[in-house]
Design a protein around this motif. Structure first.
Motif, PDB file in Angstrom:
ATOM      1  N   ARG A  41       0.835  -1.208   0.000  1.00 17.69           N
ATOM      2  CA  ARG A  41       0.000   0.000   0.000  1.00 17.69           C
ATOM      3  C   ARG A  41       0.869   1.257   0.000  1.00 17.69           C
ATOM      4  O   ARG A  41       0.581   2.224  -0.707  1.00 17.69           O
ATOM      5  N   LYS A  42       1.961   1.241   0.766  1.00 20.19           N
ATOM      6  CA  LYS A  42       2.882   2.380   0.795  1.00 20.19           C
ATOM      7  C   LYS A  42       3.533   2.594  -0.566  1.00 20.19           C
ATOM      8  O   LYS A  42       3.669   3.725  -1.027  1.00 20.19           O
ATOM      9  N   LYS A  45       1.028   4.077  -2.968  1.00 23.63           N
ATOM     10  CA  LYS A  45       0.785   5.479  -2.630  1.00 23.63           C
ATOM     11  C   LYS A  45       1.937   6.367  -3.102  1.00 23.63           C
ATOM     12  O   LYS A  45       1.721   7.456  -3.645  1.00 23.63           O
ATOM     13  N   LYS A  46       3.171   5.891  -2.941  1.00 21.89           N
ATOM     14  CA  LYS A  46       4.337   6.654  -3.388  1.00 21.89           C
ATOM     15  C   LYS A  46       4.346   6.769  -4.912  1.00 21.89           C
ATOM     16  O   LYS A  46       4.627   7.826  -5.462  1.00 21.89           O
ATOM     17  N   GLN A  48       1.738   6.711  -6.880  1.00 19.34           N
ATOM     18  CA  GLN A  48       0.672   7.631  -7.254  1.00 19.34           C
ATOM     19  C   GLN A  48       1.097   9.078  -7.042  1.00 19.34           C
ATOM     20  O   GLN A  48       0.767   9.949  -7.852  1.00 19.34           O
ATOM     21  N   MET A  49       1.833   9.341  -5.966  1.00 19.43           N
ATOM     22  CA  MET A  49       2.302  10.695  -5.712  1.00 19.43           C
ATOM     23  C   MET A  49       3.226  11.168  -6.840  1.00 19.43           C
ATOM     24  O   MET A  49       3.075  12.273  -7.358  1.00 19.43           O
TER      25      MET A  49
END
Length: 108
Positions: A41-42, A45-46, A48-49
């Motif tokens: 998940r991390k 998320k990274k 996507q950023m």
């Protein structure tokens, strides 16, 4: 007692804590599967950023070109310098973000 980082939020906590005071993760009940899910998940998320940053950089780059060709600022004017700066910054920012994204995908 040692200072460790929480597997969910990466904040520094005591190794004796049963619950993370920052994200309320139950540290005593975390299995290997949950740790793998948190790490995935991390990573997503990274990614996507950095993808969002790439889109912003592309907008800046293309906006500079659009302004350059639609308004045609006079040479050596402030508008021309700002337009060229937007194009250069957008291009570099986009390339750096794409390199980071390739690195993150290969890191899997």
């Amino acid at each position: 007692m040692a200072i460790v980082s929480c597997p969910s939020c990466n904040e520094s906590i005591s190794s004796k804590n049963k619950v993370c005071p920052h994200c309320d993760l139950q540290l005593g009940e975390v299995s290997e599967e949950q740790l793998a899910r948190i790490a995935a998940r991390k990573r997503v998320k990274k990614q996507q950023m950095f993808m969002n940053h790439s889109f912003l950089a592309l907008i800046l780059f293309l906006g500079g070109f659009l302004y350059l060709y639609s308004r045609q600022p006079t040479p050596d004017s402030i508008e021309m310098w700002l337009t060229r700066g937007a194009i250069a910054v957008g291009c570099l920012w986009y390339l750096i973000n794409r390199i980071i994204l390739v690195y993150l995908k290969k890191k899997k």
